[in-house]
Design a protein around this motif. Structure first.
Motif, mmCIF file in Angstrom:
data_model
loop_
_atom_site.group_PDB
_atom_site.id
_atom_site.type_symbol
_atom_site.label_atom_id
_atom_site.label_comp_id
_atom_site.label_asym_id
_atom_site.label_seq_id
_atom_site.Cartn_x
_atom_site.Cartn_y
_atom_site.Cartn_z
ATOM 1 N N ILE A 249 -0.450 37.114 8.497
ATOM 2 C CA ILE A 249 0.594 36.829 9.480
ATOM 3 C C ILE A 249 0.451 35.397 9.978
ATOM 4 O O ILE A 249 -0.663 34.915 10.218
ATOM 5 C CB ILE A 249 0.515 37.856 10.622
ATOM 6 N N PHE A 250 1.594 34.739 10.123
ATOM 7 C CA PHE A 250 1.620 33.332 10.526
ATOM 8 C C PHE A 250 1.610 33.217 12.047
ATOM 9 O O PHE A 250 2.470 33.778 12.728
ATOM 10 C CB PHE A 250 2.888 32.667 9.964
ATOM 11 N N LEU A 251 0.661 32.460 12.583
ATOM 12 C CA LEU A 251 0.552 32.255 14.032
ATOM 13 C C LEU A 251 0.671 30.786 14.381
ATOM 14 O O LEU A 251 0.277 29.913 13.595
ATOM 15 C CB LEU A 251 -0.804 32.753 14.547
ATOM 16 N N TRP B 262 -2.334 31.994 21.332
ATOM 17 C CA TRP B 262 -1.637 32.067 20.059
ATOM 18 C C TRP B 262 -0.409 32.933 20.241
ATOM 19 O O TRP B 262 -0.384 33.803 21.116
ATOM 20 C CB TRP B 262 -2.562 32.615 18.965
ATOM 21 N N GLU B 263 0.613 32.683 19.455
ATOM 22 C CA GLU B 263 1.844 33.453 19.573
ATOM 23 C C GLU B 263 2.518 33.540 18.220
ATOM 24 O O GLU B 263 2.152 32.848 17.274
ATOM 25 C CB GLU B 263 2.799 32.804 20.576
ATOM 26 N N PHE B 264 3.501 34.422 18.159
ATOM 27 C CA PHE B 264 4.384 34.473 17.007
ATOM 28 C C PHE B 264 5.517 33.502 17.286
ATOM 29 O O PHE B 264 6.016 33.445 18.417
ATOM 30 C CB PHE B 264 4.918 35.886 16.816
ATOM 31 N N PRO C 36 6.305 28.203 5.858
ATOM 32 C CA PRO C 36 6.200 27.932 7.292
ATOM 33 C C PRO C 36 5.097 26.928 7.638
ATOM 34 O O PRO C 36 4.022 26.963 7.046
ATOM 35 C CB PRO C 36 5.892 29.303 7.904
ATOM 36 N N TYR C 37 5.393 26.055 8.569
ATOM 37 C CA TYR C 37 4.388 25.112 9.084
ATOM 38 C C TYR C 37 4.735 24.800 10.543
ATOM 39 O O TYR C 37 5.829 25.134 11.007
ATOM 40 C CB TYR C 37 4.350 23.831 8.232
ATOM 41 N N ARG D 214 -1.994 28.914 11.857
ATOM 42 C CA ARG D 214 -2.906 29.532 10.893
ATOM 43 C C ARG D 214 -2.340 30.856 10.416
ATOM 44 O O ARG D 214 -1.512 31.470 11.084
ATOM 45 C CB ARG D 214 -4.303 29.745 11.502
ATOM 46 N N TRP D 215 -2.817 31.282 9.241
ATOM 47 C CA TRP D 215 -2.506 32.611 8.723
ATOM 48 C C TRP D 215 -3.699 33.509 9.029
ATOM 49 O O TRP D 215 -4.850 33.096 8.828
ATOM 50 C CB TRP D 215 -2.295 32.575 7.212
ATOM 51 N N VAL D 216 -3.427 34.719 9.484
ATOM 52 C CA VAL D 216 -4.507 35.656 9.828
ATOM 53 C C VAL D 216 -4.234 36.988 9.152
ATOM 54 O O VAL D 216 -3.083 37.450 9.110
ATOM 55 C CB VAL D 216 -4.571 35.870 11.359
ATOM 56 N N GLU D 217 -5.291 37.596 8.620
ATOM 57 C CA GLU D 217 -5.171 38.948 8.086
ATOM 58 C C GLU D 217 -4.657 39.848 9.206
ATOM 59 O O GLU D 217 -5.174 39.807 10.322
ATOM 60 C CB GLU D 217 -6.539 39.473 7.634
ATOM 61 N N GLN D 218 -3.687 40.688 8.890
ATOM 62 C CA GLN D 218 -3.097 41.538 9.929
ATOM 63 C C GLN D 218 -4.151 42.337 10.686
ATOM 64 O O GLN D 218 -4.113 42.434 11.913
ATOM 65 C CB GLN D 218 -2.070 42.480 9.288
#
Ligand SMILES: Nc1nc2c([nH]c(=O)n2[C@@H]2O[C@H](COP(=O)(O)OP(=O)(O)OP(=O)(O)O)[C@@H](O)[C@H]2O)c(=O)[nH]1
Ligand SMILES: [Mg+2]
Length: 131
Positions: free
Chosen positions: A18-20, A33-35, A94-95, A103-107
């Motif tokens: 998931i992109f944060l 951090w947020e969506f 996405p950037y 950052r991308w994080v494992e769900q």
């Protein structure tokens, strides 16, 4: 009290990451951090706002989004209703288009305390794999 309607995108890739994005140090809820997402304007649907905000903040064109629930929360002097969308189709990569760290994080590795309180219930559902 001011009441904001906010469209929020949970951008998830095929590896279930998931992109944060990180909120600016100067903003309310600084460094949380947020969506990606933002306020729904008067003449917009939640989905239209989602598409506009994700283009502005992450540079992607959303092609597939599904509504996965809402959360209502009152901060000290502000009430927000978050409209969550799971985004699994998009064009581009996405950037942090506004210069925000990303950052991308494992769900399953999401940590509720890193997000504003309004997100906590959704984070639990994501970590539990209910979404
Ligand atoms: N985008 C986003 N906003 C959230 C989340 N959780 C949460 O409580 N909010 C709250 O929703 C409110 C509006 O979001 P926002 O600040 O992104 O709105 P925006 O992009 O239109 O703001 P701007 O035009 O001032 O840059 C903020 O008070 C923010 O704290 C989240 O996960 N993502
Ligand atoms: Mg925003």
């Amino acid at each position: 009290m001011k009441h904001l309607q906010v469209a929020v995108g949970i951008i998830r890739n095929t590896e279930r990451q998931i992109f944060l994005a990180q909120r600016a140090a100067s903003s309310y809820m600084a460094n949380k951090w947020e969506f990606p997402g933002g306020k729904i304007e008067q003449d917009e649907s939640a989905e239209q706002a989602l598409k506009r905000e994700l283009m502005e903040e992450t540079g992607i064109e959303v092609t597939s989004a599904s509504a996965i629930g809402q959360a209502d929360h009152s901060y000290e002097d502000l009430r927000v209703t978050l409209h969550f969308f799971l985004v699994e189709g998009w064009n581009g990569e996405p950037y942090g288009r506004e210069g925000q760290p990303q950052r991308w994080v494992e769900q399953q590795d999401l940590v509720a305390d890193e997000f504003p309180p309004a997100n906590h219930e959704l984070i639990s559902r994501l970590v539990a794999g209910e979404i």
